[in-house]
Design a protein around this motif. Structure first.
Motif, PDB file in Angstrom:
ATOM      1  N   ILE A  90       0.793  -1.010   0.309  1.00 38.94           N
ATOM      2  CA  ILE A  90       0.080  -0.322  -0.166  1.00 38.94           C
ATOM      3  C   ILE A  90       1.101   1.174  -0.081  1.00 38.94           C
ATOM      4  O   ILE A  90       0.413   2.432  -0.461  1.00 38.94           O
ATOM      5  N   TYR A  91       1.951   1.792   0.411  1.00 45.21           N
ATOM      6  CA  TYR A  91       2.801   2.435   0.728  1.00 45.21           C
ATOM      7  C   TYR A  91       3.445   3.024  -0.220  1.00 45.21           C
ATOM      8  O   TYR A  91       3.052   4.387  -0.493  1.00 45.21           O
ATOM      9  N   PRO A  92       3.661   1.814  -1.147  1.00 42.20           N
ATOM     10  CA  PRO A  92       3.792   2.845  -2.977  1.00 42.20           C
ATOM     11  C   PRO A  92       2.482   3.871  -3.129  1.00 42.20           C
ATOM     12  O   PRO A  92       2.582   5.241  -3.495  1.00 42.20           O
ATOM     13  N   TRP A  93       1.728   3.608  -2.995  1.00 42.55           N
ATOM     14  CA  TRP A  93       0.370   4.392  -4.046  1.00 42.55           C
ATOM     15  C   TRP A  93       0.460   5.526  -2.727  1.00 42.55           C
ATOM     16  O   TRP A  93      -0.056   6.188  -3.352  1.00 42.55           O
ATOM     17  N   ILE A  94       0.981   5.715  -1.519  1.00 44.15           N
ATOM     18  CA  ILE A  94       0.656   6.949  -0.569  1.00 44.15           C
ATOM     19  C   ILE A  94       1.747   8.254  -1.600  1.00 44.15           C
ATOM     20  O   ILE A  94       1.679   9.153  -1.283  1.00 44.15           O
ATOM     21  N   ARG A  95       2.821   7.632  -1.196  1.00 50.71           N
ATOM     22  CA  ARG A  95       4.339   7.924  -2.575  1.00 50.71           C
ATOM     23  C   ARG A  95       3.852   8.168  -3.463  1.00 50.71           C
ATOM     24  O   ARG A  95       4.251   9.775  -3.785  1.00 50.71           O
ATOM     25  N   ILE A  96       3.061   8.143  -3.839  1.00 50.64           N
ATOM     26  CA  ILE A  96       2.738   8.359  -5.507  1.00 50.64           C
ATOM     27  C   ILE A  96       1.951   9.375  -5.521  1.00 50.64           C
ATOM     28  O   ILE A  96       1.974  10.582  -6.146  1.00 50.64           O
ATOM     29  N   ILE A  97       1.276   9.234  -4.568  1.00 52.56           N
ATOM     30  CA  ILE A  97      -0.611  10.293  -4.204  1.00 52.56           C
ATOM     31  C   ILE A  97       0.218  11.351  -3.833  1.00 52.56           C
ATOM     32  O   ILE A  97       0.002  12.643  -4.109  1.00 52.56           O
TER      33      ILE A  97
END
Length: 146
Positions: free
Chosen positions: A124-131
């Motif tokens: 999940i954390y990659p999505w948070i980083r990109i957003i």
């Protein structure tokens, strides 16, 4: 015009300061209330995710500024953001799956047996980083910095 730009810049600057303070407090709390192993694992996961996201995001966070600002009509801008966030989320899911798939490599590379326990964070954390990397620019273009 200048007041609008000054206001937008001020709001973004204040939000960046608040974000930095929250990150600092987060790090302080993690280092204070987590064991050295847990904090080390967290730091290793952040390092791995940052590296993979940087390599795989294809410059998507910067596309918002370039293409989003070219959309003159509100409908065009809304269509761009719809397509952009669909592509962004799809890319984030792919990166998350890559992160979960390379858990055995990360476990061996960092010599850390706790990596498999945190697979959900790696997903999940990659999505948070990109957003997080795109939201400020998107809000400026949409004229919704408030």
């Amino acid at each position: 015009m200048k007041n609008g730009i000054f206001k937008d810049v001020s709001v973004i600057t204040i939000s960046k300061i608040v974000s930095a303070l929250i990150a600092f407090i987060n790090t302080a709390l993690l280092s204070r209330f987590r064991t050295l192993t847990e904090y080390g694992t967290y730091s290793q996961m952040i390092l791995a995710i940052s590296l993979v996201v940087t390599i795989c995001d294809l410059g998507l966070p910067y596309a918002v500024t370039y293409f989003g600002s070219k959309a003159e009509k509100r409908e065009d801008r809304n269509h761009f953001f719809s397509v952009f966030y669909t592509v962004d989320t799809t890319m984030s899911i792919i990166i998350g799956v890559i992160m979960v798939a390379i858990i055995p490599f990360l476990k061996e590379f960092f010599n850390n047996d706790t990596f498999p326990s945190y697979w959900y964070f790696l997903l999940i954390y990659p999505w948070i980083r990109i957003i997080d990397g795109t939201i400020e620019n998107a809000l400026v273009i949409a004229k919704k910095t408030q």
